[in-house]
Design a protein around this motif. Structure first.
Motif, PDB file in Angstrom:
ATOM      1  N   LEU A  33      48.774  36.545  29.658  1.00  0.00           N
ATOM      2  CA  LEU A  33      49.238  36.185  30.952  1.00  0.00           C
ATOM      3  C   LEU A  33      48.760  34.501  30.897  1.00  0.00           C
ATOM      4  N   SER A  34      49.468  33.757  31.580  1.00  0.00           N
ATOM      5  CA  SER A  34      49.187  32.159  31.965  1.00  0.00           C
ATOM      6  C   SER A  34      47.999  32.498  33.146  1.00  0.00           C
ATOM      7  N   ARG A  35      47.554  31.530  33.140  1.00  0.00           N
ATOM      8  CA  ARG A  35      46.390  31.332  34.397  1.00  0.00           C
ATOM      9  C   ARG A  35      46.933  31.505  35.540  1.00  0.00           C
ATOM     10  N   ARG A  36      48.088  30.778  35.666  1.00  0.00           N
ATOM     11  CA  ARG A  36      48.557  31.323  37.064  1.00  0.00           C
ATOM     12  C   ARG A  36      49.087  32.641  37.157  1.00  0.00           C
ATOM     13  N   SER A  37      49.600  33.301  36.189  1.00  0.00           N
ATOM     14  CA  SER A  37      49.943  34.702  36.485  1.00  0.00           C
ATOM     15  C   SER A  37      48.618  35.347  36.644  1.00  0.00           C
ATOM     16  N   ILE A  38      47.523  35.300  35.961  1.00  0.00           N
ATOM     17  CA  ILE A  38      46.202  35.734  36.310  1.00  0.00           C
ATOM     18  C   ILE A  38      46.050  35.616  38.009  1.00  0.00           C
ATOM     19  N   GLU A  39      46.004  34.438  38.173  1.00  0.00           N
ATOM     20  CA  GLU A  39      46.014  34.054  39.640  1.00  0.00           C
ATOM     21  C   GLU A  39      46.649  34.965  40.386  1.00  0.00           C
ATOM     22  N   GLN A  40      47.924  35.309  40.336  1.00  0.00           N
ATOM     23  CA  GLN A  40      48.803  36.015  41.091  1.00  0.00           C
ATOM     24  C   GLN A  40      48.410  37.464  41.050  1.00  0.00           C
ATOM     25  N   VAL A  41      48.015  38.038  39.799  1.00  0.00           N
ATOM     26  CA  VAL A  41      47.688  39.243  39.518  1.00  0.00           C
ATOM     27  C   VAL A  41      46.362  39.584  40.474  1.00  0.00           C
ATOM     28  N   ILE A  42      45.521  38.579  40.283  1.00  0.00           N
ATOM     29  CA  ILE A  42      44.164  38.895  41.178  1.00  0.00           C
ATOM     30  C   ILE A  42      44.502  38.821  42.756  1.00  0.00           C
ATOM     31  N   GLY A  43      45.542  37.897  42.956  1.00  0.00           N
ATOM     32  CA  GLY A  43      45.893  37.928  44.537  1.00  0.00           C
ATOM     33  C   GLY A  43      46.443  39.342  44.861  1.00  0.00           C
ATOM     34  N   VAL A  44      47.275  39.975  44.002  1.00  0.00           N
ATOM     35  CA  VAL A  44      47.736  41.389  44.246  1.00  0.00           C
ATOM     36  C   VAL A  44      46.580  42.313  44.304  1.00  0.00           C
ATOM     37  N   ALA A  45      45.522  42.126  43.532  1.00  0.00           N
ATOM     38  CA  ALA A  45      44.523  43.091  43.333  1.00  0.00           C
ATOM     39  C   ALA A  45      43.660  43.063  44.678  1.00  0.00           C
ATOM     40  N   CYS A  46      43.504  41.671  45.214  1.00  0.00           N
ATOM     41  CA  CYS A  46      42.773  41.638  46.455  1.00  0.00           C
ATOM     42  C   CYS A  46      43.662  42.303  47.684  1.00  0.00           C
ATOM     43  N   GLU A  47      44.935  42.264  47.706  1.00  0.00           N
ATOM     44  CA  GLU A  47      45.687  42.819  48.712  1.00  0.00           C
ATOM     45  C   GLU A  47      45.647  44.407  48.798  1.00  0.00           C
ATOM     46  N   VAL A  48      45.645  44.788  47.483  1.00  0.00           N
ATOM     47  CA  VAL A  48      45.438  46.416  47.384  1.00  0.00           C
ATOM     48  C   VAL A  48      44.114  46.692  47.646  1.00  0.00           C
ATOM     49  N   ALA A  49      42.960  45.772  47.347  1.00  0.00           N
ATOM     50  CA  ALA A  49      41.610  46.434  47.748  1.00  0.00           C
ATOM     51  C   ALA A  49      41.534  46.045  49.164  1.00  0.00           C
ATOM     52  N   GLY A  50      42.254  45.346  49.908  1.00  0.00           N
ATOM     53  CA  GLY A  50      41.910  44.952  51.326  1.00  0.00           C
ATOM     54  C   GLY A  50      41.034  43.767  51.293  1.00  0.00           C
ATOM     55  N   LEU A  51      41.042  43.041  50.444  1.00  0.00           N
ATOM     56  CA  LEU A  51      40.222  41.784  50.487  1.00  0.00           C
ATOM     57  C   LEU A  51      41.135  40.361  50.753  1.00  0.00           C
ATOM     58  N   GLN A  52      40.187  39.331  51.225  1.00  0.00           N
ATOM     59  CA  GLN A  52      41.214  38.045  51.337  1.00  0.00           C
ATOM     60  C   GLN A  52      40.487  37.351  50.043  1.00  0.00           C
ATOM     61  N   MET A  53      41.478  36.924  49.362  1.00  0.00           N
ATOM     62  CA  MET A  53      41.304  35.840  48.161  1.00  0.00           C
ATOM     63  C   MET A  53      41.013  34.568  48.769  1.00  0.00           C
ATOM     64  N   GLY A  54      39.688  34.108  48.071  1.00  0.00           N
ATOM     65  CA  GLY A  54      39.370  32.911  48.556  1.00  0.00           C
ATOM     66  C   GLY A  54      38.102  32.860  49.649  1.00  0.00           C
ATOM     67  N   LYS A  55      38.247  34.078  50.276  1.00  0.00           N
ATOM     68  CA  LYS A  55      37.120  34.375  51.427  1.00  0.00           C
ATOM     69  C   LYS A  55      36.137  35.572  50.810  1.00  0.00           C
ATOM     70  N   ASP A  56      36.829  36.621  50.789  1.00  0.00           N
ATOM     71  CA  ASP A  56      35.938  37.839  50.318  1.00  0.00           C
ATOM     72  C   ASP A  56      35.921  38.053  48.600  1.00  0.00           C
ATOM     73  N   LEU A  57      36.685  37.313  48.051  1.00  0.00           N
ATOM     74  CA  LEU A  57      36.666  37.255  46.564  1.00  0.00           C
ATOM     75  C   LEU A  57      36.952  35.781  46.143  1.00  0.00           C
ATOM     76  N   ILE A  58      36.170  35.124  45.369  1.00  0.00           N
ATOM     77  CA  ILE A  58      36.300  33.940  45.043  1.00  0.00           C
ATOM     78  C   ILE A  58      36.299  33.933  43.608  1.00  0.00           C
ATOM     79  N   VAL A  59      37.461  33.509  43.132  1.00  0.00           N
ATOM     80  CA  VAL A  59      37.561  33.254  41.635  1.00  0.00           C
ATOM     81  C   VAL A  59      37.320  31.612  41.238  1.00  0.00           C
ATOM     82  N   ARG A  60      36.751  31.495  40.047  1.00  0.00           N
ATOM     83  CA  ARG A  60      36.640  30.006  39.331  1.00  0.00           C
ATOM     84  C   ARG A  60      37.156  30.150  38.237  1.00  0.00           C
ATOM     85  N   PHE A  61      37.770  29.152  37.812  1.00  0.00           N
ATOM     86  CA  PHE A  61      38.420  29.109  36.736  1.00  0.00           C
ATOM     87  C   PHE A  61      37.988  28.233  35.680  1.00  0.00           C
ATOM     88  N   GLU A  62      36.878  27.246  36.449  1.00  0.00           N
ATOM     89  CA  GLU A  62      36.300  26.049  35.636  1.00  0.00           C
ATOM     90  C   GLU A  62      34.882  26.226  36.167  1.00  0.00           C
TER      91      GLU A  62
END
Length: 125
Positions: free
Chosen positions: A96-125
């Protein structure tokens, strides 16, 4: 390694106030799925059910072959996927591209009932 500070820097993720370092975007993806599966034993099944309608590729499946239906060459390439947790028989797509990885993590947050950027923060740098 868990460091109990959300102020930790570098590549990785912050979940429940803990920083989980990672060495690459792929490692961030793996760590997100491992942490969400640890928090909720039904997460992997629910994520697979949510994304199983993708006809060409899955993000998560019970075998390498099921990740890439009809694409044996992708399943055979070991760097394209990894077993999420040793012995779990859950495989995650890493091709997967980095963009796709971010999208997959976004879906994972939805499934887990988390808000991406608030409940789960990811850093790629």
């Amino acid at each position: 390694t868990v460091q109990p500070t959300p102020a930790a820097s570098g590549m990785g993720l912050i979940l429940d106030g803990h920083f989980f370092p990672a060495s690459s975007a792929r490692a961030v993806l793996i760590q997100v799925f491992r942490q969400l599966a640890e928090r909720d034993p039904t997460f992997l099944e629910r994520f697979e059910a949510r994304t199983s309608t993708r006809p060409k590729r899955r993000y998560l499946a019970k075998s390498r072959e099921r990740l890439y239906p009809g694409s044996e060459h992708l399943a055979a390439e070991r760097s394209n996927s990894t077993e999420l947790i040793a012995g779990s028989n859950w495989w995650i797509d890493l091709n997967l591209s980095r963009r796709s990885i971010e999208q997959v993590i976004g879906v994972a947050c939805e499934v887990a009932g988390l808000q991406m950027g608030k409940d789960l923060i990811v850093r790629f740098e």
